[in-house]
Design a protein around this motif. Structure first.
Motif, PDB file in Angstrom:
ATOM      1  N   GLN A 167     -10.314  -5.276  -6.724  1.00 36.85           N
ATOM      2  CA  GLN A 167      -9.243  -4.418  -7.210  1.00 36.85           C
ATOM      3  C   GLN A 167      -9.802  -3.373  -8.175  1.00 36.85           C
ATOM      4  O   GLN A 167     -10.467  -3.706  -9.150  1.00 36.85           O
ATOM      5  N   LYS A 173      -7.754  -6.269  -2.012  1.00 37.73           N
ATOM      6  CA  LYS A 173      -7.329  -7.517  -2.639  1.00 37.73           C
ATOM      7  C   LYS A 173      -8.500  -8.238  -3.292  1.00 37.73           C
ATOM      8  O   LYS A 173      -8.365  -8.863  -4.347  1.00 37.73           O
ATOM      9  N   CYS A 187      -8.651   7.350  -7.662  1.00 44.41           N
ATOM     10  CA  CYS A 187      -9.808   7.453  -8.554  1.00 44.41           C
ATOM     11  C   CYS A 187     -10.287   8.903  -8.634  1.00 44.41           C
ATOM     12  O   CYS A 187     -10.340   9.614  -7.617  1.00 44.41           O
ATOM     13  N   ARG A 239      -8.648  -0.144 -10.496  1.00 41.38           N
ATOM     14  CA  ARG A 239      -7.496   0.502 -11.115  1.00 41.38           C
ATOM     15  C   ARG A 239      -7.892   1.833 -11.731  1.00 41.38           C
ATOM     16  O   ARG A 239      -9.017   2.015 -12.199  1.00 41.38           O
ATOM     17  N   LYS A 264       0.849  -1.192   0.000  1.00 42.73           N
ATOM     18  CA  LYS A 264       0.000   0.000   0.000  1.00 42.73           C
ATOM     19  C   LYS A 264       0.880   1.236   0.000  1.00 42.73           C
ATOM     20  O   LYS A 264       1.846   1.308   0.758  1.00 42.73           O
ATOM     21  N   SER A 269      -9.259   0.491  -3.551  1.00 46.19           N
ATOM     22  CA  SER A 269      -8.893  -0.827  -4.064  1.00 46.19           C
ATOM     23  C   SER A 269      -8.533  -1.767  -2.920  1.00 46.19           C
ATOM     24  O   SER A 269      -7.840  -1.380  -1.975  1.00 46.19           O
ATOM     25  N   ARG A 277      -2.091   2.684 -15.496  1.00 43.42           N
ATOM     26  CA  ARG A 277      -3.209   2.198 -14.681  1.00 43.42           C
ATOM     27  C   ARG A 277      -2.664   1.373 -13.511  1.00 43.42           C
ATOM     28  O   ARG A 277      -1.966   0.372 -13.700  1.00 43.42           O
ATOM     29  N   ARG A 278      -2.978   1.839 -12.317  1.00 39.87           N
ATOM     30  CA  ARG A 278      -2.559   1.155 -11.095  1.00 39.87           C
ATOM     31  C   ARG A 278      -3.710   1.103 -10.116  1.00 39.87           C
ATOM     32  O   ARG A 278      -4.720   1.799 -10.274  1.00 39.87           O
ATOM     33  N   ARG A 279      -3.538   0.299  -9.071  1.00 37.00           N
ATOM     34  CA  ARG A 279      -4.596   0.147  -8.072  1.00 37.00           C
ATOM     35  C   ARG A 279      -4.762   1.412  -7.256  1.00 37.00           C
ATOM     36  O   ARG A 279      -3.776   2.008  -6.805  1.00 37.00           O
ATOM     37  N   CYS A 280      -5.999   1.823  -7.050  1.00 35.72           N
ATOM     38  CA  CYS A 280      -6.296   3.034  -6.273  1.00 35.72           C
ATOM     39  C   CYS A 280      -5.855   2.841  -4.826  1.00 35.72           C
ATOM     40  O   CYS A 280      -6.097   1.789  -4.219  1.00 35.72           O
TER      41      CYS A 280
END
Length: 220
Positions: free
Chosen positions: A190, A187, A205, A192, A157, A185, A178-181
């Protein structure tokens, strides 16, 4: 006072003033010096000491040292915490060493009070927060490159210090990969996003239905 070489282990040299102030020099492995306005120099106790061959012997010890060892816990704890991350450095100016010492003492005392408030935190992390608080304004004012951003990866994180994150005046959204917020987000679910904070370098986001960018920079 007698020279160290003139004292055998367990021997004590002492002197008193007319006002009742006593100074003690007790020889253990090294000489120990104490000052007291309360203790009688003639009062002694017995302590155990180990020899090189593993045997224990009885050694005479002034009563003042026994009372000191029973009551010096907090002083010893302060010295212990101070030595872990002290800023003390050698200097040609003698007063620098005194200044560094009092800064270290102030940080240790602040750390103890901070923990009494209720938040559990390590000594190292507390010092990091102090540093973040002192330099946060400078960090926010500079548009850092990705490698030098205040972002830290911990447990998968993104982590940004509170001082940097809540100073929203310079934070602007920018497009990236594009990556996880960092806010919504998980597990299991998810999410992105291609939006990233230009200061924190954290994916967030930014849409009509989500307020992750605003929440990240306004909630501690």
């Amino acid at each position: 006072m007698k020279d160290d070489k003139q004292l055998a282990r367990g021997e004590t040299d002492w002197k008193t003033s007319d006002s009742g102030l006593s100074i003690f020099k007790w020889k253990d492995k090294r000489s120990v010096h104490l000052l007291s306005n309360y203790h009688d120099p003639n009062l002694y106790t017995i302590v155990k000491r180990k020899e090189k061959n593993g045997t224990s012997i009885d050694v005479k010890c002034p009563r003042v040292l026994q009372d000191y060892n029973m009551s010096m816990g907090f002083v010893d704890k302060l010295d212990q915490l101070k030595t872990y991350f002290e800023i003390n450095r050698q200097s040609r100016k003698w007063w620098h060493r005194i200044f560094f010492h009092f800064v270290d003492v102030a940080v240790v005392n602040s750390y103890i009070l901070y923990r009494l408030i209720g938040e559990e935190i390590t000594h190292k992390d507390f010092r990091r927060r102090v540093i973040d608080g002192l330099v946060a304004e400078k960090i926010v004012s500079l548009k850092r490159k990705r490698d030098n951003s205040p972002l830290e990866i911990k447990k998968h994180k993104p982590q940004v210090s509170i001082e940097v994150r809540l100073d929203s005046s310079a934070h602007q959204p920018g497009r990236g990969t594009r990556r996880r917020c960092a806010v919504c987000s998980t597990k299991i679910n998810q999410v992105r996003t291609e939006w990233t904070c230009t200061i924190c370098k954290v994916p967030l986001c930014l849409s009509k239905t989500k307020t992750c960018f605003q929440d990240f920079h306004s909630k501690a």
